[in-house]
Design a protein around this motif. Structure first.
Motif, PDB file in Angstrom:
ATOM      1  N   LYS A  65       0.835  -1.441  -0.016  1.00 12.54           N
ATOM      2  CA  LYS A  65       0.003   0.213   0.002  1.00 12.54           C
ATOM      3  C   LYS A  65       0.636   1.694   0.061  1.00 12.54           C
ATOM      4  N   GLY A  66      -0.130   2.615  -0.626  1.00 14.63           N
ATOM      5  CA  GLY A  66       1.024   3.249   0.017  1.00 14.63           C
ATOM      6  C   GLY A  66       1.575   4.171  -0.716  1.00 14.63           C
ATOM      7  N   LEU A  67       1.590   3.682  -2.397  1.00 16.73           N
ATOM      8  CA  LEU A  67       2.699   3.224  -3.426  1.00 16.73           C
ATOM      9  C   LEU A  67       1.869   5.304  -4.024  1.00 16.73           C
ATOM     10  N   GLU A  68       0.737   5.359  -3.871  1.00 18.45           N
ATOM     11  CA  GLU A  68       1.040   6.522  -5.024  1.00 18.45           C
ATOM     12  C   GLU A  68       0.869   7.518  -4.151  1.00 18.45           C
ATOM     13  N   ASP A  69       0.984   7.923  -3.067  1.00 23.57           N
ATOM     14  CA  ASP A  69       0.949   9.139  -1.646  1.00 23.57           C
ATOM     15  C   ASP A  69       2.443   8.588  -1.484  1.00 23.57           C
ATOM     16  N   VAL A  82       7.391   4.248 -13.109  1.00 27.36           N
ATOM     17  CA  VAL A  82       6.294   4.001 -13.567  1.00 27.36           C
ATOM     18  C   VAL A  82       5.989   3.505 -12.320  1.00 27.36           C
ATOM     19  N   LEU A  83       4.703   3.373 -12.058  1.00 30.79           N
ATOM     20  CA  LEU A  83       4.027   2.772 -11.155  1.00 30.79           C
ATOM     21  C   LEU A  83       2.856   1.883 -11.828  1.00 30.79           C
ATOM     22  N   LEU A  84       3.182   0.026 -11.624  1.00 33.64           N
ATOM     23  CA  LEU A  84       2.318  -0.885 -11.811  1.00 33.64           C
ATOM     24  C   LEU A  84       1.520  -1.273 -10.232  1.00 33.64           C
ATOM     25  N   THR A  85       0.043  -1.030 -10.506  1.00 38.34           N
ATOM     26  CA  THR A  85      -0.816  -1.838  -9.764  1.00 38.34           C
ATOM     27  C   THR A  85      -2.031  -3.311 -10.206  1.00 38.34           C
ATOM     28  N   THR A  86      -2.571  -3.203  -8.983  1.00 38.96           N
ATOM     29  CA  THR A  86      -3.384  -4.292  -9.050  1.00 38.96           C
ATOM     30  C   THR A  86      -4.841  -4.456  -9.136  1.00 38.96           C
ATOM     31  N   ASP A  87      -5.516  -2.926  -9.329  1.00 39.65           N
ATOM     32  CA  ASP A  87      -6.511  -2.664  -8.991  1.00 39.65           C
ATOM     33  C   ASP A  87      -7.381  -1.343  -9.331  1.00 39.65           C
ATOM     34  N   ILE A  88      -8.475  -0.904 -10.059  1.00 37.85           N
ATOM     35  CA  ILE A  88      -8.618   0.091 -10.568  1.00 37.85           C
ATOM     36  C   ILE A  88      -8.790   0.831  -9.401  1.00 37.85           C
ATOM     37  N   GLY A  89      -8.658   0.847  -8.465  1.00 35.62           N
ATOM     38  CA  GLY A  89      -8.784   1.935  -7.256  1.00 35.62           C
ATOM     39  C   GLY A  89      -7.684   2.391  -7.171  1.00 35.62           C
ATOM     40  N   LYS A  90      -5.877   2.160  -7.196  1.00 34.33           N
ATOM     41  CA  LYS A  90      -5.718   2.421  -6.762  1.00 34.33           C
ATOM     42  C   LYS A  90      -5.181   3.560  -8.362  1.00 34.33           C
ATOM     43  N   LEU A  91      -5.548   2.946  -9.379  1.00 31.58           N
ATOM     44  CA  LEU A  91      -4.894   4.024 -10.569  1.00 31.58           C
ATOM     45  C   LEU A  91      -6.090   4.984 -10.657  1.00 31.58           C
ATOM     46  N   GLY A  92      -7.018   5.116 -10.195  1.00 35.18           N
ATOM     47  CA  GLY A  92      -8.168   6.122  -9.666  1.00 35.18           C
ATOM     48  C   GLY A  92      -7.135   7.117  -8.793  1.00 35.18           C
ATOM     49  N   GLN A  93      -6.904   6.594  -7.549  1.00 34.41           N
ATOM     50  CA  GLN A  93      -5.976   7.162  -6.496  1.00 34.41           C
ATOM     51  C   GLN A  93      -4.809   8.153  -7.170  1.00 34.41           C
ATOM     52  N   ALA A  94      -4.008   7.518  -8.116  1.00 35.25           N
ATOM     53  CA  ALA A  94      -2.903   7.989  -8.821  1.00 35.25           C
ATOM     54  C   ALA A  94      -3.311   9.222 -10.066  1.00 35.25           C
ATOM     55  N   LYS A  95      -4.429   8.956 -10.127  1.00 36.75           N
ATOM     56  CA  LYS A  95      -5.199   9.972 -11.172  1.00 36.75           C
ATOM     57  C   LYS A  95      -5.193  11.061  -9.784  1.00 36.75           C
ATOM     58  N   LYS A  96      -5.859  11.347  -9.230  1.00 38.67           N
ATOM     59  CA  LYS A  96      -6.710  11.984  -8.379  1.00 38.67           C
ATOM     60  C   LYS A  96      -5.577  12.524  -7.453  1.00 38.67           C
ATOM     61  N   LEU A  97      -4.167  11.959  -7.452  1.00 38.37           N
ATOM     62  CA  LEU A  97      -3.176  13.291  -6.838  1.00 38.37           C
ATOM     63  C   LEU A  97      -3.079  13.594  -7.615  1.00 38.37           C
ATOM     64  N   GLY A  98      -2.991  13.276  -8.829  1.00 34.89           N
ATOM     65  CA  GLY A  98      -2.226  14.326  -9.929  1.00 34.89           C
ATOM     66  C   GLY A  98      -0.828  13.857  -9.915  1.00 34.89           C
ATOM     67  N   ILE A  99      -0.613  12.551 -10.422  1.00 37.93           N
ATOM     68  CA  ILE A  99       0.701  12.133 -10.415  1.00 37.93           C
ATOM     69  C   ILE A  99       1.325  11.739 -11.129  1.00 37.93           C
ATOM     70  N   ALA A 100      -0.365  11.666 -12.294  1.00 38.06           N
ATOM     71  CA  ALA A 100       0.293  11.089 -13.168  1.00 38.06           C
ATOM     72  C   ALA A 100       0.363  11.325 -14.859  1.00 38.06           C
ATOM     73  N   ALA A 101       1.305  11.065 -15.229  1.00 45.41           N
ATOM     74  CA  ALA A 101       1.127  12.027 -16.607  1.00 45.41           C
ATOM     75  C   ALA A 101       0.424  11.082 -17.778  1.00 45.41           C
ATOM     76  N   GLU A 102      -0.448  12.118 -18.954  1.00 46.70           N
ATOM     77  CA  GLU A 102      -1.116  11.660 -20.216  1.00 46.70           C
ATOM     78  C   GLU A 102       0.144  10.502 -20.599  1.00 46.70           C
ATOM     79  N   ILE A 103      -0.491   9.070 -20.722  1.00 54.95           N
ATOM     80  CA  ILE A 103       0.408   8.311 -21.642  1.00 54.95           C
ATOM     81  C   ILE A 103      -0.347   8.396 -23.117  1.00 54.95           C
ATOM     82  N   THR A 104       0.805   8.982 -23.999  1.00 57.86           N
ATOM     83  CA  THR A 104       0.216   9.507 -25.614  1.00 57.86           C
ATOM     84  C   THR A 104       1.228   8.370 -26.318  1.00 57.86           C
ATOM     85  N   SER A 105       2.129   7.659 -26.350  1.00 67.71           N
ATOM     86  CA  SER A 105       2.412   5.989 -26.860  1.00 67.71           C
ATOM     87  C   SER A 105       1.172   6.009 -28.325  1.00 67.71           C
ATOM     88  N   PRO A 106       1.058   5.843 -29.279  1.00 66.87           N
ATOM     89  CA  PRO A 106       0.420   5.248 -30.243  1.00 66.87           C
ATOM     90  C   PRO A 106       0.858   4.117 -30.474  1.00 66.87           C
TER      91      PRO A 106
END
Ligand SMILES: [Fe+2]
Length: 348
Positions: A65-69, A82-106
């Motif tokens: 736990k706690g990696l996004e924080d 790169v952050l690797l998670t196993t649940d959408i909860g933590k993916l959503g939390q990363a976005k909410k905290l503003g630590i995620a960049a937009e992934i643009t690679s085609p």
């Protein structure tokens, strides 16, 4: 404490303090720093394959736990790429905290279906797990159920599950809210609660054990636990639990079965942007997709990569195509609902 493993030749440069710090010798070389909720032993073969094919070294830290924080607290100096998670909860939390960049690679966006990515591409799914019904081989005759059926009084006293507040159940309940609205979902969930054989307790595998021992006949659980039980060397009893159940994929012939995602986030302050992008592109490649899913008995997010024989043997997965991004955004409403009806209090 976090498990730390270093695959590069700079292992001696690592400093462990209150936070693990990746150190640099001043030499420019290709590497990626990975913060992972996925177990290091699951990741090891993939990391080795990535380094073999690209020459880019990987450093990985693992925590439950706690990696996004932590990335958030580290701020601009965060070594995380790169952050690797196993649940959408933590993916959503990363976005909410503003630590995620937009992934643009085609190369990534082209192969991962939109339903399995964030609406703003701030996270991308890598593998799916379905939230299915484990049913007693002996005492359950039906092979087809809907999630709605779980509220049918004919199952009174026959269902067990872990806490309604666990992220796996929150994901499922959030998906029902997205599809049916809060009111319908509240009635449904109260019906499920009243069919429980006991107050929610234990983890997913403990529910299968309860079916084995006759405490209940149906349980909610993630698909990969079937594989983890069927192949369990350390605790052979779990193989007996697995043998006592069959998997039913709810809503399989209508809207599809709820899935959750393991996934990846590109850190906003990633110090190795280019190599991190190569790593993420590698993880959605065909071979890595097969391996990544197979190592934990999951389903690749790529539709052109086959599932393993064992996973296939449990039945065909028709994943619900609701946007996982929308489900992630509805988790709070689901959590409030679970409390409002005192789901964890058991039948009322
Ligand atoms: Fe799990």
């Amino acid at each position: 404490m976090n498990h730390l493993s270093k695959t590069s030749h700079l292992a001696r440069g690592l400093i462990a303090a209150t936070a693990v710090v990746f150190s640099f010798t001043g030499l420019a070389f290709a590497e990626v720093n990975i913060y992972s909720y996925r177990q290091p032993d699951l990741m090891a073969p993939l990391l080795a394959a990535f380094t073999a094919s690209t020459g880019i070294e990987t450093n990985i830290i693992f925590a439950q736990k706690g990696l996004e924080d932590r990335i958030h607290a580290e701020g601009r100096n965060s070594p995380a790429d790169v952050l690797l998670t196993t649940d959408i909860g933590k993916l959503g939390q990363a976005k909410k905290l503003g630590i995620a960049a937009e992934i643009t690679s085609p190369a990534i966006l082209k192969v991962v279906p939109a339903a399995f990515r964030d609406a703003d591409n701030q996270w991308v799914g890598l593998s799916m797990r379905a939230r299915v019904v484990y049913a007693s081989q002996q005492r359950v005759a039906v092979d087809d159920l809907s999630y709605a059926d779980l509220a049918d009084p004919k199952w009174a006293g026959r269902i067990c599950t872990r806490s309604g507040q666990h992220s796996y159940n929150i994901g499922l309940i959030a998906s029902q809210i997205v599809r049916h609205g809060v009111e319908t979902t509240e009635n449904w969930l109260a019906g499920v609660r009243d069919n429980l054989s006991r107050r929610p307790t234990g983890n997913d595998r403990a529910q299968v054990k309860a079916i084995f021992s006759g405490e209940c006949d149906l349980a909610l659980g993630n698909t990969y636990y079937m594989g983890l039980m069927q192949t369990n060397e350390k605790d052979p009893d779990q193989r007996l639990w697995a043998e006592s159940v069959k998997l039913i994929f709810p809503d399989k012939s209508t809207v599809g079965t709820h899935v959750n995602l393991s996934g990846m986030v590109l850190a906003k302050n990633a110090p190795h942007l280019e190599d991190a992008t190569k790593f993420m592109e590698f993880l959605v490649g065909k071979e890595a997709q097969r391996l990544y899913a197979e190592l934990n008995f999951e389903y690749p997010v790529r539709t052109d990569v086959a599932v393993s024989d064992r996973v296939q043997s449990w039945g065909h997965l028709n994943p619900d195509s609701l946007s996982l991004s929308e489900i992630a955004a509805t988790r709070r409403a689901a959590s409030l609902l679970v409390d409002r009806i005192n789901f964890d209090g058991g039948p009322q």
